[in-house]
Design a protein around this motif. Sequence first.
Motif, PDB file in Angstrom:
ATOM      1  N   MET A 147       0.824  -1.212   0.000  1.00 21.31           N
ATOM      2  CA  MET A 147       0.000   0.000   0.000  1.00 21.31           C
ATOM      3  C   MET A 147       0.858   1.262   0.000  1.00 21.31           C
ATOM      4  SD  MET A 147      -2.979  -1.157   2.682  1.00 21.31           S
ATOM      5  CE  MET A 147      -3.904   0.360   2.497  1.00 21.31           C
ATOM      6  N   VAL A 148       1.910   1.244   0.798  1.00 17.00           N
ATOM      7  CA  VAL A 148       2.795   2.417   0.885  1.00 17.00           C
ATOM      8  C   VAL A 148       3.489   2.651  -0.447  1.00 17.00           C
ATOM      9  CG1 VAL A 148       4.932   3.270   1.911  1.00 17.00           C
ATOM     10  CG2 VAL A 148       3.137   2.329   3.371  1.00 17.00           C
ATOM     11  N   LEU A 149       4.038   1.593  -1.037  1.00 15.41           N
ATOM     12  CA  LEU A 149       4.738   1.754  -2.302  1.00 15.41           C
ATOM     13  C   LEU A 149       3.793   2.173  -3.418  1.00 15.41           C
ATOM     14  CD1 LEU A 149       7.373  -1.139  -2.383  1.00 15.41           C
ATOM     15  CD2 LEU A 149       7.706   1.279  -1.874  1.00 15.41           C
ATOM     16  N   GLN A 150       2.589   1.632  -3.423  1.00 12.61           N
ATOM     17  CA  GLN A 150       1.641   2.017  -4.464  1.00 12.61           C
ATOM     18  C   GLN A 150       1.373   3.515  -4.413  1.00 12.61           C
ATOM     19  OE1 GLN A 150      -1.705   3.188  -4.490  1.00 12.61           O
ATOM     20  NE2 GLN A 150      -1.871   2.986  -6.719  1.00 12.61           N
ATOM     21  N   ASP A 151       1.217   4.050  -3.223  1.00 15.44           N
ATOM     22  CA  ASP A 151       0.928   5.472  -3.069  1.00 15.44           C
ATOM     23  C   ASP A 151       2.152   6.315  -3.424  1.00 15.44           C
ATOM     24  OD1 ASP A 151      -0.908   7.686  -1.812  1.00 15.44           O
ATOM     25  OD2 ASP A 151       1.056   7.960  -0.888  1.00 15.44           O
ATOM     26  N   LEU A 152       3.309   5.961  -2.873  1.00 13.43           N
ATOM     27  CA  LEU A 152       4.502   6.783  -3.074  1.00 13.43           C
ATOM     28  C   LEU A 152       5.004   6.726  -4.512  1.00 13.43           C
ATOM     29  CD1 LEU A 152       6.564   6.159   0.198  1.00 13.43           C
ATOM     30  CD2 LEU A 152       4.850   7.914  -0.287  1.00 13.43           C
ATOM     31  N   VAL A 153       4.996   5.545  -5.118  1.00 15.62           N
ATOM     32  CA  VAL A 153       5.454   5.413  -6.499  1.00 15.62           C
ATOM     33  C   VAL A 153       4.526   6.183  -7.435  1.00 15.62           C
ATOM     34  CG1 VAL A 153       5.749   3.784  -8.408  1.00 15.62           C
ATOM     35  CG2 VAL A 153       6.699   3.257  -6.166  1.00 15.62           C
ATOM     36  N   ARG A 154       3.231   6.098  -7.200  1.00 11.68           N
ATOM     37  CA  ARG A 154       2.274   6.845  -8.034  1.00 11.68           C
ATOM     38  C   ARG A 154       2.553   8.341  -7.961  1.00 11.68           C
ATOM     39  NH1 ARG A 154      -1.774   9.844  -6.737  1.00 11.68           N
ATOM     40  NH2 ARG A 154      -1.727   9.111  -4.572  1.00 11.68           N
ATOM     41  N   ARG A 155       2.722   8.853  -6.751  1.00  8.85           N
ATOM     42  CA  ARG A 155       2.979  10.279  -6.597  1.00  8.85           C
ATOM     43  C   ARG A 155       4.329  10.677  -7.170  1.00  8.85           C
ATOM     44  NH1 ARG A 155       3.197  12.680  -1.541  1.00  8.85           N
ATOM     45  NH2 ARG A 155       3.226  10.803  -0.244  1.00  8.85           N
ATOM     46  N   SER A 179       5.353  13.439 -10.302  1.00  8.89           N
ATOM     47  CA  SER A 179       6.057  14.622  -9.829  1.00  8.89           C
ATOM     48  C   SER A 179       7.154  15.051 -10.815  1.00  8.89           C
ATOM     49  CB  SER A 179       6.694  14.345  -8.464  1.00  8.89           C
ATOM     50  OG  SER A 179       7.818  13.480  -8.608  1.00  8.89           O
ATOM     51  N   ASP A 180       7.825  16.143 -10.469  1.00  7.71           N
ATOM     52  CA  ASP A 180       8.956  16.628 -11.263  1.00  7.71           C
ATOM     53  C   ASP A 180      10.295  16.125 -10.707  1.00  7.71           C
ATOM     54  OD1 ASP A 180       7.267  18.105 -12.930  1.00  7.71           O
ATOM     55  OD2 ASP A 180       7.269  19.813 -11.544  1.00  7.71           O
ATOM     56  N   VAL A 181      10.245  15.250  -9.725  1.00  4.30           N
ATOM     57  CA  VAL A 181      11.451  14.711  -9.103  1.00  4.30           C
ATOM     58  C   VAL A 181      12.204  13.823 -10.100  1.00  4.30           C
ATOM     59  CG1 VAL A 181      12.331  13.225  -7.264  1.00  4.30           C
ATOM     60  CG2 VAL A 181      10.439  14.790  -6.803  1.00  4.30           C
ATOM     61  N   GLU A 182      13.533  13.932 -10.100  1.00  2.00           N
ATOM     62  CA  GLU A 182      14.365  13.065 -10.944  1.00  2.00           C
ATOM     63  C   GLU A 182      14.531  11.712 -10.243  1.00  2.00           C
ATOM     64  OE1 GLU A 182      15.540  13.583 -13.931  1.00  2.00           O
ATOM     65  OE2 GLU A 182      14.762  15.633 -14.085  1.00  2.00           O
ATOM     66  N   TRP A 183      13.607  10.813 -10.497  1.00  2.00           N
ATOM     67  CA  TRP A 183      13.564   9.561  -9.749  1.00  2.00           C
ATOM     68  C   TRP A 183      14.184   8.382 -10.481  1.00  2.00           C
ATOM     69  CZ3 TRP A 183      10.869   5.866 -12.424  1.00  2.00           C
ATOM     70  CH2 TRP A 183       9.918   6.308 -13.352  1.00  2.00           C
ATOM     71  N   ARG A 184      14.463   8.531 -11.756  1.00  2.00           N
ATOM     72  CA  ARG A 184      14.975   7.403 -12.534  1.00  2.00           C
ATOM     73  C   ARG A 184      16.459   7.132 -12.256  1.00  2.00           C
ATOM     74  NH1 ARG A 184      10.950   9.475 -15.915  1.00  2.00           N
ATOM     75  NH2 ARG A 184       9.592   7.843 -16.821  1.00  2.00           N
ATOM     76  N   LEU A 185      16.904   5.943 -12.628  1.00  2.14           N
ATOM     77  CA  LEU A 185      18.299   5.572 -12.481  1.00  2.14           C
ATOM     78  C   LEU A 185      19.175   6.394 -13.425  1.00  2.14           C
ATOM     79  CD1 LEU A 185      18.029   1.654 -12.524  1.00  2.14           C
ATOM     80  CD2 LEU A 185      18.136   3.133 -10.508  1.00  2.14           C
TER      81      LEU A 185
END
Length: 227
Positions: free
Chosen positions: A172-180, A184-190
């Motif tokens: 549940m936590v990962l589903q919410d955080l990954v979706r957000r 977002s504009d955060v540079e989250w990729r590798l």
Amino acid sequence: MQAELIKILEEFVTDNKVNLINKVLSERTRHLTVVLEDVYHSHNASAVLRTCDCFGVQDLHISQKLHDYHINPNIVRGASNWVTLHKYDRGEQSSSHCLNDLREKKYRLVGTTPDQNSTSIHELDITEKTAIIFGTELEGISDNTKNEVDELVHIPMYGFTESFNMSVSAAMVLQDLVRRLRQSDVEWRLTEQEKNDLKFEWYQRIVKRSDLHIKNYMKEQSIQNKG
């Protein structure tokens, strides 16, 4: 040299598999990571490992104060081949070593709790690199860990039961955080280097006798250099 070795191993990987690996790597993240503190039910930890893979979270950290973690192959369904597992040696300081390692990697430490007075997971700031820490189902995260984290969060609940199953909570936590995060504009990729490192690691796992192909290449290079 790594790029050349990747090309050599890639000759033994089907086009469909190459395309799938490239697609998965483009969706992977290390901006979020998961920590399991001394979980004694291996099937729950294995379920979380599988969940990390499904949501594109590359790393899972497991501290082992009292209990060793052993992968349950019937539950992970091969996810252990793709998720980077960090296990910290058994001992009283296992969790502290884990948290110190994450701080050195510039992660913000966030502990989970059933306390509804803590921050809702839906309101957690995810602009910084974040490590989400889960404890055992009976006791949650340890008091020492609670004192070391930067923030505590909870999943909003509306029934009589005080907590979710640990593996359910992680999903549940990962589903919410990954979706957000993906919205977002955060540079989250590798980074490209991280992608290449993982591709090289994965190719070595899926190509039969990859060690022999690498050895032959290194031998040829050595002969060319001497010539």
